[in-house]
Scaffold this motif. Structure first.
Motif, PDB file in Angstrom:
ATOM      1  N   PRO A  87      -5.593   3.520 -14.028  1.00  0.00           N
ATOM      2  CA  PRO A  87      -5.612   3.727 -12.575  1.00  0.00           C
ATOM      3  C   PRO A  87      -6.460   4.925 -12.202  1.00  0.00           C
ATOM      4  O   PRO A  87      -6.510   5.911 -12.936  1.00  0.00           O
ATOM      5  CB  PRO A  87      -4.144   3.956 -12.224  1.00  0.00           C
ATOM      6  CG  PRO A  87      -3.463   4.316 -13.497  1.00  0.00           C
ATOM      7  CD  PRO A  87      -4.263   3.720 -14.607  1.00  0.00           C
ATOM      8  N   ASP A  88      -7.128   4.829 -11.051  1.00  0.00           N
ATOM      9  CA  ASP A  88      -7.943   5.924 -10.545  1.00  0.00           C
ATOM     10  C   ASP A  88      -7.182   6.598  -9.406  1.00  0.00           C
ATOM     11  O   ASP A  88      -7.285   6.200  -8.254  1.00  0.00           O
ATOM     12  CB  ASP A  88      -9.291   5.391 -10.067  1.00  0.00           C
ATOM     13  CG  ASP A  88     -10.236   6.500  -9.653  1.00  0.00           C
ATOM     14  OD1 ASP A  88      -9.819   7.681  -9.605  1.00  0.00           O
ATOM     15  OD2 ASP A  88     -11.406   6.196  -9.379  1.00  0.00           O
ATOM     16  N   ASP A  89      -6.409   7.610  -9.757  1.00  0.00           N
ATOM     17  CA  ASP A  89      -5.576   8.319  -8.782  1.00  0.00           C
ATOM     18  C   ASP A  89      -6.422   9.013  -7.715  1.00  0.00           C
ATOM     19  O   ASP A  89      -6.026   9.095  -6.556  1.00  0.00           O
ATOM     20  CB  ASP A  89      -4.703   9.338  -9.517  1.00  0.00           C
ATOM     21  CG  ASP A  89      -3.347   9.552  -8.856  1.00  0.00           C
ATOM     22  OD1 ASP A  89      -2.982   8.785  -7.963  1.00  0.00           O
ATOM     23  OD2 ASP A  89      -2.662  10.506  -9.258  1.00  0.00           O
ATOM     24  N   ALA A  90      -7.604   9.489  -8.100  1.00  0.00           N
ATOM     25  CA  ALA A  90      -8.438  10.269  -7.184  1.00  0.00           C
ATOM     26  C   ALA A  90      -8.969   9.435  -6.017  1.00  0.00           C
ATOM     27  O   ALA A  90      -9.158   9.954  -4.924  1.00  0.00           O
ATOM     28  CB  ALA A  90      -9.606  10.900  -7.944  1.00  0.00           C
ATOM     29  N   THR A  91      -9.223   8.160  -6.233  1.00  0.00           N
ATOM     30  CA  THR A  91      -9.782   7.322  -5.169  1.00  0.00           C
ATOM     31  C   THR A  91      -8.831   6.208  -4.749  1.00  0.00           C
ATOM     32  O   THR A  91      -9.245   5.246  -4.098  1.00  0.00           O
ATOM     33  CB  THR A  91     -11.124   6.701  -5.617  1.00  0.00           C
ATOM     34  OG1 THR A  91     -10.883   5.846  -6.741  1.00  0.00           O
ATOM     35  CG2 THR A  91     -12.142   7.767  -5.970  1.00  0.00           C
ATOM     36  N   ALA A  92      -7.549   6.323  -5.099  1.00  0.00           N
ATOM     37  CA  ALA A  92      -6.579   5.271  -4.790  1.00  0.00           C
ATOM     38  C   ALA A  92      -6.494   5.038  -3.283  1.00  0.00           C
ATOM     39  O   ALA A  92      -6.456   5.982  -2.493  1.00  0.00           O
ATOM     40  CB  ALA A  92      -5.210   5.643  -5.348  1.00  0.00           C
ATOM     41  N   GLU A  93      -6.469   3.754  -2.917  1.00  0.00           N
ATOM     42  CA  GLU A  93      -6.253   3.366  -1.516  1.00  0.00           C
ATOM     43  C   GLU A  93      -4.773   3.529  -1.198  1.00  0.00           C
ATOM     44  O   GLU A  93      -3.919   3.133  -1.985  1.00  0.00           O
ATOM     45  CB  GLU A  93      -6.672   1.910  -1.310  1.00  0.00           C
ATOM     46  CG  GLU A  93      -6.411   1.394   0.084  1.00  0.00           C
ATOM     47  CD  GLU A  93      -6.682  -0.098   0.238  1.00  0.00           C
ATOM     48  OE1 GLU A  93      -6.404  -0.618   1.331  1.00  0.00           O
ATOM     49  OE2 GLU A  93      -7.147  -0.738  -0.719  1.00  0.00           O
ATOM     50  N   GLU A  94      -4.469   4.097  -0.057  1.00  0.00           N
ATOM     51  CA  GLU A  94      -3.081   4.335   0.357  1.00  0.00           C
ATOM     52  C   GLU A  94      -2.717   3.401   1.503  1.00  0.00           C
ATOM     53  O   GLU A  94      -3.413   3.342   2.518  1.00  0.00           O
ATOM     54  CB  GLU A  94      -2.929   5.793   0.798  1.00  0.00           C
ATOM     55  CG  GLU A  94      -1.529   6.209   1.075  1.00  0.00           C
ATOM     56  CD  GLU A  94      -1.442   7.702   1.399  1.00  0.00           C
ATOM     57  OE1 GLU A  94      -0.991   8.019   2.516  1.00  0.00           O
ATOM     58  OE2 GLU A  94      -1.825   8.520   0.553  1.00  0.00           O
ATOM     59  N   ILE A  95      -1.630   2.664   1.324  1.00  0.00           N
ATOM     60  CA  ILE A  95      -1.107   1.762   2.346  1.00  0.00           C
ATOM     61  C   ILE A  95       0.336   2.183   2.619  1.00  0.00           C
ATOM     62  O   ILE A  95       1.101   2.395   1.683  1.00  0.00           O
ATOM     63  CB  ILE A  95      -1.132   0.306   1.856  1.00  0.00           C
ATOM     64  CG1 ILE A  95      -2.568  -0.135   1.539  1.00  0.00           C
ATOM     65  CG2 ILE A  95      -0.484  -0.622   2.875  1.00  0.00           C
ATOM     66  CD1 ILE A  95      -2.648  -1.446   0.783  1.00  0.00           C
ATOM     67  N   VAL A  96       0.702   2.303   3.886  1.00  0.00           N
ATOM     68  CA  VAL A  96       2.068   2.673   4.229  1.00  0.00           C
ATOM     69  C   VAL A  96       2.766   1.451   4.818  1.00  0.00           C
ATOM     70  O   VAL A  96       2.325   0.880   5.816  1.00  0.00           O
ATOM     71  CB  VAL A  96       2.118   3.864   5.215  1.00  0.00           C
ATOM     72  CG1 VAL A  96       3.559   4.214   5.553  1.00  0.00           C
ATOM     73  CG2 VAL A  96       1.402   5.073   4.612  1.00  0.00           C
ATOM     74  N   LEU A  97       3.853   1.060   4.156  1.00  0.00           N
ATOM     75  CA  LEU A  97       4.671  -0.056   4.611  1.00  0.00           C
ATOM     76  C   LEU A  97       5.825   0.484   5.450  1.00  0.00           C
ATOM     77  O   LEU A  97       6.446   1.475   5.078  1.00  0.00           O
ATOM     78  CB  LEU A  97       5.241  -0.826   3.419  1.00  0.00           C
ATOM     79  CG  LEU A  97       4.223  -1.442   2.465  1.00  0.00           C
ATOM     80  CD1 LEU A  97       4.933  -2.039   1.258  1.00  0.00           C
ATOM     81  CD2 LEU A  97       3.404  -2.491   3.171  1.00  0.00           C
ATOM     82  N   GLY A  98       6.099  -0.163   6.565  1.00  0.00           N
ATOM     83  CA  GLY A  98       7.198   0.261   7.420  1.00  0.00           C
ATOM     84  C   GLY A  98       7.193  -0.493   8.720  1.00  0.00           C
ATOM     85  O   GLY A  98       6.398  -1.412   8.933  1.00  0.00           O
ATOM     86  N   ASP A  99       8.065  -0.057   9.649  1.00  0.00           N
ATOM     87  CA  ASP A  99       8.209  -0.767  10.919  1.00  0.00           C
ATOM     88  C   ASP A  99       7.411  -0.152  12.060  1.00  0.00           C
ATOM     89  O   ASP A  99       7.383  -0.699  13.155  1.00  0.00           O
ATOM     90  CB  ASP A  99       9.682  -0.885  11.306  1.00  0.00           C
ATOM     91  CG  ASP A  99      10.344   0.453  11.563  1.00  0.00           C
ATOM     92  OD1 ASP A  99       9.743   1.515  11.280  1.00  0.00           O
ATOM     93  OD2 ASP A  99      11.498   0.440  12.033  1.00  0.00           O
ATOM     94  N   ARG A 100       6.724   0.942  11.813  1.00  0.00           N
ATOM     95  CA  ARG A 100       5.965   1.606  12.882  1.00  0.00           C
ATOM     96  C   ARG A 100       4.525   1.106  12.886  1.00  0.00           C
ATOM     97  O   ARG A 100       3.582   1.846  12.635  1.00  0.00           O
ATOM     98  CB  ARG A 100       6.060   3.108  12.717  1.00  0.00           C
ATOM     99  CG  ARG A 100       7.524   3.580  12.858  1.00  0.00           C
ATOM    100  CD  ARG A 100       7.683   5.035  12.687  1.00  0.00           C
ATOM    101  NE  ARG A 100       6.930   5.718  13.753  1.00  0.00           N
ATOM    102  CZ  ARG A 100       6.828   7.026  13.867  1.00  0.00           C
ATOM    103  NH1 ARG A 100       7.423   7.799  12.986  1.00  0.00           N
ATOM    104  NH2 ARG A 100       6.137   7.557  14.836  1.00  0.00           N
ATOM    105  N   VAL A 101       4.359  -0.182  13.200  1.00  0.00           N
ATOM    106  CA  VAL A 101       3.039  -0.795  13.151  1.00  0.00           C
ATOM    107  C   VAL A 101       2.076  -0.159  14.151  1.00  0.00           C
ATOM    108  O   VAL A 101       0.866  -0.099  13.901  1.00  0.00           O
ATOM    109  CB  VAL A 101       3.106  -2.331  13.328  1.00  0.00           C
ATOM    110  CG1 VAL A 101       3.838  -2.965  12.172  1.00  0.00           C
ATOM    111  CG2 VAL A 101       3.757  -2.713  14.640  1.00  0.00           C
TER     112      VAL A 101
END
Length: 147
Positions: A87-101
């Motif tokens: 895994p490439d931690d430095a360039t990892a894409e971040e997605i936030v899952l939740g109800d605050r669309v």
């Protein structure tokens, strides 16, 4: 953590090798042998997955596509760390899952097959987070790799 948190107990979940708690809830049939797989797989599988405050999943990948569906608790951050040997931690894409669309959170997100992934609730979270993970073609232990 060796003692299941309350939500994991209520859902009869077991410890997951990547961290957190899980139980398979669905297997779609009939099995078939998809191209590029070492043997037959179910059409799809699903699990309940819980992370308690302070828990996180380790970097891992699955051969198949995996759809994460958020149900309750704090937002859950999902990192996608590429498809390389590690895994490439430095360039990892971040997605936030939740109800605050309205704030950019998503109710579900797709992790393409072969992509490294890990997940964690926010630091300071005070409740468990519950998601369902659907894998297609269906999950098989032979298709799972921890970093």
């Amino acid at each position: 953590m060796t003692t299941p948190p309350p939500l994991a107990r209520a859902l009869d979940l077991a410890p997951h090798p990547e961290g957190g708690w899980f139980r398979r809830t669905w297997t779609a049939g009939p099995a078939h042998h998809p191209a590029g797989y070492p043997g037959p797989r179910a059409g799809a599988t699903a699990i309940h997955y819980v992370l308690a405050p302070g828990e996180q999943s380790r970097w891992h990948r699955v051969r198949s596509d995996e759809l994460w569906c958020w149900h309750r608790g704090p937002a859950l951050t999902l990192w996608l760390g590429g498809g390389g040997e590690a895994p490439d931690d430095a360039t990892a894409e971040e997605i936030v899952l939740g109800d605050r669309v309205e704030d950019g959170q998503r109710p579900h997100a797709l992790v393409p097959g072969g992509v490294w992934q890990r997940a964690a609730p926010p630091s300071g979270a005070d409740a468990e987070v519950l998601v369902t993970c659907v894998v297609s073609p269906g999950f098989d232990d032979a298709d799972f790799e921890l970093a």
